[in-house]
Design an enzyme around this catalytic site. Structure first.
Site, PDB file in Angstrom:
ATOM      1  N   GLU A  59      13.774   7.183   9.542  1.00  0.00           N
ATOM      2  CA  GLU A  59      13.038   6.377   8.583  1.00  0.00           C
ATOM      3  C   GLU A  59      13.985   5.471   7.797  1.00  0.00           C
ATOM      4  O   GLU A  59      14.964   5.946   7.226  1.00  0.00           O
ATOM      5  CB  GLU A  59      12.283   7.271   7.596  1.00  0.00           C
ATOM      6  CG  GLU A  59      11.239   8.158   8.234  1.00  0.00           C
ATOM      7  CD  GLU A  59      10.490   9.006   7.206  1.00  0.00           C
ATOM      8  OE1 GLU A  59       9.319   9.328   7.475  1.00  0.00           O
ATOM      9  OE2 GLU A  59      11.076   9.347   6.153  1.00  0.00           O
ATOM     10  N   CYS A  60      13.680   4.182   7.768  1.00  0.00           N
ATOM     11  CA  CYS A  60      14.361   3.196   6.929  1.00  0.00           C
ATOM     12  C   CYS A  60      15.888   3.258   7.078  1.00  0.00           C
ATOM     13  O   CYS A  60      16.418   2.756   8.045  1.00  0.00           O
ATOM     14  CB  CYS A  60      13.926   3.350   5.471  1.00  0.00           C
ATOM     15  SG  CYS A  60      14.206   1.864   4.470  1.00  0.00           S
TER      16      CYS A  60
END
Length: 464
Positions: free
Chosen positions: A335-336
């Protein structure tokens, strides 16, 4: 004490930046100094404030987000995480009634207060203010019939006399000023582009933690705050508790990136993996030379890879270990910041290129201004490490980078922004890798956590 009847209070604000986090940290330390166990929570999708509350309380801080989690998960998480504590402090998000919508309380601290039956202590920036604080208290208390604002906290007061003036202004209004703080620059928490520097990185030195704790009994009525929290009463017992207790025996091992570069995780997500039988094993992409032994999936959360890009690039053995794990078919979820690490390279604001893992096409490029912020709804367009096509869940984006050179369509995720209703594709990597800018909360669909554990177990079985 049972989580259903625990004294509890939502420390909300009139806006962002009024000192909610400082207030919760100070009250937490003051209450712990009395020998009380304090459970802390943070409304909204924030990853940084919870690290401060966890340091102050000595226990994990859990996020409570009405829009991403829904009522059942919010109440269940609160009930479970507050069990055994003497009092619960819940920090709000933005202003009390601010959330996912301009005309409802969805995603707001007010919504969480309603669901938990919790009274609200409203934090006000009182600099340059006198009797007007009484009007603010009256407006907050009368705005929503199901949100019980029971007191005010006045920050940035000019002196003790100023605080006493504010207290006199609110006598008999039903929203007394129970305390407040003057400016204390020497105790301020350092910040950077995503907000506060996380407490795990040294953003909360012990002397600042203790400093705020010592100021609380000098500047506020701690007994008064406890009385307000005790007015909460019992929770509605019709809402079942979330089933996120640790499994008896592990069925797989998931390596979780945990260091100064990667530390954005929802506690609820991690507990769900454990409840499904996953043993979570921390590792450091910055410092470790190899992955932990016998792991069956990788989970790379968000964080600040851009602040540690040189160290990540220099650690070639770890980058090769991650590549080798994925090439062997190991499931990888990122994620990210985790996605940025899996990109071909990361370009920092000074223009320097830093080689990354190379599982995701494109270069993560830092920008001086915010590139995306807000809630998102996600649907998978093909089978991923989280399960089959058509899986839907909710999440959040907050980033200062873009992924340049990645395909503009064909991603594994269809992402719809909560505001503006625009849709785009993302979700990159080979079939056993899912990397995107979305910070997902799996309470929105527990099947996502189940799918990730199934992918890990399948890889474990295949590797035998």
């Amino acid at each position: 004490m049972s989580g259903s009847g625990i004294p509890r209070i939502v420390v909300a604000g009139t806006a962002s930046g009024v000192g909610k986090t400082t207030t919760v940290v100070a009250l937490t330390r003051a209450l712990r100094a009395r020998g009380l166990e304090v459970a802390t929570f943070k409304c909204g999708p924030d990853y940084l404030d919870p690290t401060f509350h966890a340091r102050a309380s000595g226990a994990p801080c859990h996020n409570l987000d009405g829009w991403m989690m829904g009522r059942e998960a919010v109440v269940g998480t609160f009930t479970r995480a507050s069990r055994g504590a003497d009092v619960a402090l819940i920090e709000g998000v933005m202003g009390l009634f601010d959330g996912a919508s301009a005309d409802t309380d969805d995603g707001s601290a007010a919504q969480v207060a309603r669901w938990l039956g919790a009274p609200v202590l409203a934090v006000v920036d009182a600099s340059g203010m006198a009797r007007t604080i009484a009007a603010i208290g009256h407006g907050l208390a009368s705005f929503h019939p199901e949100v019980r604002v029971v007191g005010l906290w006045a920050n940035r007061v000019g002196s003790r006399g100023h605080l006493e003036l504010l207290q006199r202004a609110c006598v008999g209004t039903g929203t007394p000023v129970v305390g407040g703080f003057p400016e204390r620059p020497e105790l301020a928490f350092p910040e950077r582009h995503l907000g506060l520097v996380t407490a795990q990185e040294g953003g909360l030195p012990p002397e600042r933690l203790e400093g705020w704790g010592a100021l609380a009994p000098e500047w506020c009525d701690v007994d008064g705050v406890l009385r307000l929290a005790a007015s909460a009463g019992a929770l509605d017992g019709t809402v079942p508790e979330a089933s996120v207790h640790r499994a008896v025996a592990p069925v797989c091992r998931i390596a979780v990136a945990r260091d100064e570069a990667f530390h954005f995780y929802y506690e609820d997500n991690l507990r769900r993996l454990e409840a499904l039988g996953a043993e979570l094993v921390p590792f450091s992409p910055v410092r470790d030379g190899a992955l932990p032994p016998e792991v069956h999936a990788l989970y790379l959360g968000g964080g600040y890879p851009e602040a540690h890009a040189e160290a990540l690039a220099r650690n070639a053995p770890m980058r090769e270990a991650v590549r080798a794990f994925a090439r062997a078919g190991g499931p990888v979820y990122a994620e990210c910041g985790g996605m940025m690490y899996l990109a071909q390279a990361l370009r920092t604001l000074d223009g320097r290129m830093h080689e990354m893992v190379g599982l995701v096409p494109g270069v993560a490029v830092m920008a001086p201004r915010l590139q995306a912020l807000g809630y998102v709804e996600v649907e998978t367009t093909r089978r991923t490490v989280l399960g089959g096509a058509g899986l839907r869940f909710r999440g959040h984006q907050f980033r200062y980078s873009t992924l340049e050179g990645a395909p503009s369509d064909g991603g594994a995720l269809r992402v719809r922004r909560r505001r503006g209703d625009s849709t785009h594709q993302e979700g990159y990597g080979p079939d056993n890798v899912l990397a995107s800018y979305v910070h997902a909360h799996w309470a929105s669909n527990p099947l996502a956590a189940e799918g990730f554990v199934r992918s890990a177990c399948a890889f474990h079985e295949g590797a035998r």
